[in-house]
Design an enzyme around this catalytic site. Structure first.
Site, mmCIF file in Angstrom:
data_model
loop_
_atom_site.group_PDB
_atom_site.id
_atom_site.type_symbol
_atom_site.label_atom_id
_atom_site.label_comp_id
_atom_site.label_asym_id
_atom_site.label_seq_id
_atom_site.Cartn_x
_atom_site.Cartn_y
_atom_site.Cartn_z
ATOM 1 N N CYS A 73 101.828 88.683 -37.716
ATOM 2 C CA CYS A 73 101.068 88.249 -36.852
ATOM 3 C C CYS A 73 101.423 86.450 -36.451
ATOM 4 O O CYS A 73 101.757 85.596 -37.265
ATOM 5 C CB CYS A 73 99.761 87.737 -37.310
ATOM 6 S SG CYS A 73 98.301 87.162 -36.432
ATOM 7 N N CYS A 79 94.644 80.892 -36.940
ATOM 8 C CA CYS A 79 93.453 81.096 -36.199
ATOM 9 C C CYS A 79 92.223 81.350 -37.252
ATOM 10 O O CYS A 79 91.032 81.326 -36.874
ATOM 11 C CB CYS A 79 93.578 82.623 -35.680
ATOM 12 S SG CYS A 79 93.247 84.272 -36.661
ATOM 13 N N CYS A 82 92.332 85.698 -40.865
ATOM 14 C CA CYS A 82 93.064 86.578 -42.044
ATOM 15 C C CYS A 82 93.279 85.565 -43.119
ATOM 16 O O CYS A 82 93.757 84.263 -42.919
ATOM 17 C CB CYS A 82 94.198 87.113 -41.750
ATOM 18 S SG CYS A 82 93.875 88.699 -40.663
ATOM 19 N N CYS A 159 95.230 91.012 -31.416
ATOM 20 C CA CYS A 159 94.622 91.014 -33.087
ATOM 21 C C CYS A 159 94.715 92.206 -33.787
ATOM 22 O O CYS A 159 94.446 93.568 -33.263
ATOM 23 C CB CYS A 159 93.308 90.658 -33.140
ATOM 24 S SG CYS A 159 92.644 90.364 -34.879
ATOM 25 N N GLN A 283 77.616 97.974 -39.356
ATOM 26 C CA GLN A 283 78.724 97.609 -40.233
ATOM 27 C C GLN A 283 80.208 97.609 -39.256
ATOM 28 O O GLN A 283 80.339 98.382 -38.551
ATOM 29 C CB GLN A 283 78.963 98.475 -41.359
ATOM 30 C CG GLN A 283 77.755 98.484 -42.414
ATOM 31 C CD GLN A 283 78.206 96.891 -43.525
ATOM 32 O OE1 GLN A 283 78.951 96.128 -43.060
ATOM 33 N NE2 GLN A 283 77.234 96.794 -44.222
ATOM 34 N N TYR A 312 66.103 94.341 -44.689
ATOM 35 C CA TYR A 312 67.258 93.731 -43.697
ATOM 36 C C TYR A 312 67.849 95.198 -43.176
ATOM 37 O O TYR A 312 69.007 95.519 -43.170
ATOM 38 C CB TYR A 312 68.539 92.922 -44.439
ATOM 39 C CG TYR A 312 67.661 91.833 -44.990
ATOM 40 C CD1 TYR A 312 67.727 90.626 -44.203
ATOM 41 C CD2 TYR A 312 67.617 91.605 -46.477
ATOM 42 C CE1 TYR A 312 67.189 89.367 -44.877
ATOM 43 C CE2 TYR A 312 67.142 90.682 -46.836
ATOM 44 C CZ TYR A 312 67.000 89.279 -46.263
ATOM 45 O OH TYR A 312 66.587 88.221 -46.820
ATOM 46 N N GLU A 333 62.728 94.830 -40.773
ATOM 47 C CA GLU A 333 63.624 94.174 -40.031
ATOM 48 C C GLU A 333 62.979 93.247 -39.054
ATOM 49 O O GLU A 333 62.043 93.512 -38.692
ATOM 50 C CB GLU A 333 64.623 94.892 -39.040
ATOM 51 C CG GLU A 333 65.481 94.220 -38.131
ATOM 52 C CD GLU A 333 66.527 93.281 -39.031
ATOM 53 O OE1 GLU A 333 66.566 92.259 -38.686
ATOM 54 O OE2 GLU A 333 67.481 93.660 -39.803
ATOM 55 N N ASP A 381 70.456 94.099 -48.192
ATOM 56 C CA ASP A 381 71.718 94.017 -47.464
ATOM 57 C C ASP A 381 71.386 92.854 -46.746
ATOM 58 O O ASP A 381 71.477 92.674 -45.444
ATOM 59 C CB ASP A 381 72.050 95.237 -46.624
ATOM 60 C CG ASP A 381 73.326 95.244 -46.219
ATOM 61 O OD1 ASP A 381 74.203 94.137 -46.623
ATOM 62 O OD2 ASP A 381 73.768 96.092 -45.423
ATOM 63 N N CYS A 408 77.787 90.854 -49.150
ATOM 64 C CA CYS A 408 79.103 90.364 -48.661
ATOM 65 C C CYS A 408 79.554 89.177 -49.087
ATOM 66 O O CYS A 408 80.550 88.490 -48.907
ATOM 67 C CB CYS A 408 79.411 90.423 -47.210
ATOM 68 S SG CYS A 408 78.148 89.256 -46.359
#
Length: 465
Positions: A73, A79, A82, A159, A283, A312, A333, A381, A408
């Site tokens: 890359c 950037c 990653c 990308c 997702q 959520y 929600e 979530d 996450c």
């Protein structure tokens, strides 16, 4: 004398953080080096020294780690998207597995061995959503991503995490902006029109949504743009304009206008169809999401008799994928458009045992309490910041038998699990799932059950205030 800024030191890298920085030790002090890999032998250039650690850049790589590979890359690591492109995917998975285990034990004081991490089916070109800021600097248009800890745009229109169709869309946008002279938003002056280019692709149907986020009511010469996009990107089904005049870092405004096609796209996930609007949560890695949702369903342990509360819930994806095994799914929600999408998704899939409330958790708890409805299983979530203590008290007050927490962020997950442990719940299982290959992010599903020692002394079912 100790370490000082601009010192150059020999360093052996022994570990890597979840954010992709190598860790070495010099005279007992931890030194963090972005872009280093475990096993590297380097010369590090010290850039900052604190009382208990130091930060450096990699000056010279003398002996590379066996984990190293070509990033492939041109803009890595500038950037900031990653964190692990310089190491093998196998090494990345090992780091993420250890990161989840460490967070649960160190932050949550939870002695549970996580299940082996589930790898992503494809570590490249897996994202179905991207948000590209647009900047004009020294007369040049930049479309890409923000550099780490800044709002300086790194031009990146090709990308390796995004679908190839996105590359084509950005090429069209770049030419169109240059040719039309459409103004670009400036965060300093708060003037200019085009702020972001926001793209979504439905993995299993191939449908694409293009959204231009603007500081205004309209987009001049938009007909030229929509015609070229429709001609060059066959999968496009929706081209919309999102209006965001606010002085904010929030990307999307609340109002969206359709320029071409529909105001939504559709996708298929876990055998169901889902309608996705610009503001809907969905997702970003659908192949990974199927693995994640299957694990969540396993932990939920539904037998057909349970009332499931999906907090959520977004567009209803995770709850609806479990509806066949539940007595009732109740989704909650706070985003009105997402709730409407969830209702539509239930309808188009012929799911009659799901309903959705536009409310926050405390409001939903009041509604359910007034109905006399008690959830047996709660699905969580939340965003990266996790849950508030008030919400966790509300959840414990509902006294569900099981809580399935999808997160996450291992750090906030561990924190919240510790709070629930003090409210009569026990973490039984944890399963990491790599939804975001090459980045520093990882999803984790945790099964939390009511502690047996509580007996009949469950908290009163009322919202925590």
């Amino acid at each position: 004398m100790g370490l000082r800024k601009n010192d150059k030191i020999a360093l052996n890298i022994t570990a890597v953080t979840a954010e992709g920085s190598g860790i070495g030790h010099y005279e007992g002090m931890a030194v963090f080096v972005p872009g280093a890999a475990a096993g590297d032998e380097i010369t590090a250039h010290i850039v900052k020294v604190k009382s208990n650690c130091a930060f450096a850049r990699l000056d010279t790589l003398h002996k590379p780690s066996p984990d190293r590979e070509d990033p492939a890359c041109a803009v890595f690591p500038a950037c900031g998207g990653c964190a692990f492109r310089h190491i093998t995917y196998k090494a990345e998975l090992r780091i993420k597995q250890n990161g989840v285990k460490d967070a649960l034990k160190r932050i949550g004081h939870i002695d549970v061995e996580p299940e082996p991490i589930r790898a992503a089916p494809q570590p490249q070109r897996y994202r179905n959503k991207a948000q590209f800021p647009v900047e004009k600097k020294d007369g040049r248009i930049k479309i890409g991503f923000y550099a780490p800890r800044s709002h300086r745009v790194i031009d990146c229109r090709l990308c390796l995490l995004q679908p190839e169709e996105f590359d084509t869309v950005l090429a069209v946008f770049g030419r169109w902006v240059e040719e039309t002279g459409v103004s670009v938003y400036d965060e300093t002056t708060k003037k200019g029109l085009l702020r972001h280019i926001y793209l979504r692709r439905a993995e299993n149907t191939g449908e694409i949504m293009v959204c231009a986020v603007v500081n205004g009511d309209s987009l001049p010469r938009s007909g030229e743009l929509t015609r070229e996009l429709a001609e060059k990107v066959p999968g496009i089904k929706s081209i919309v304009l999102n209006i965001n005049r606010a002085d904010t870092n929030v990307i999307l405004g609340e109002q969206t206008v359709t320029l071409w096609g529909r105001d939504f796209i559709t996708d298929e996930l876990c055998g169901l169809k889902f309608r996705i609007s610009p503001l809907s949560f969905y997702q970003v890695n659908p192949a990974g999401a199927e693995i994640l949702y299957q694990k969540a369903a396993e932990f939920a342990g539904l037998t057909g008799t349970e009332t499931v509360l999906d907090l959520y819930c977004g567009a209803g994806t995770i709850g609806l994928t479990m509806a066949a095994g539940a007595k009732e799914i109740i989704g909650v929600e706070i985003v009105a458009q997402a709730v409407e999408d969830a209702k539509t998704n239930a309808q188009i899939n012929g799911i009659g045992n799901a309903r959705f409330l536009c409310a926050d958790a405390a409001e939903a708890a009041k509604i359910l309490a007034n109905e006399g409805t008690k959830p047996d299983v709660i699905l969580l979530d939340p965003p990266r910041k996790g849950c508030s203590p008030a919400l966790l008290h509300t959840i414990a007050g509902m006294a569900p038998e099981r809580i399935v927490y999808v997160s996450c962020n291992p750090a906030t997950l561990a924190r919240d699990c510790a709070i629930l442990s003090g409210l009569g719940y026990t973490v039984k299982k944890a399963a990491p799932v790599d939804m975001f290959p090459r980045t520093g992010h990882v999803e984790t599903v945790v099964l939390i059950t009511k502690s047996k020692s509580r007996g009949s002394k469950s908290p009163v079912y009322e919202p925590f205030m």
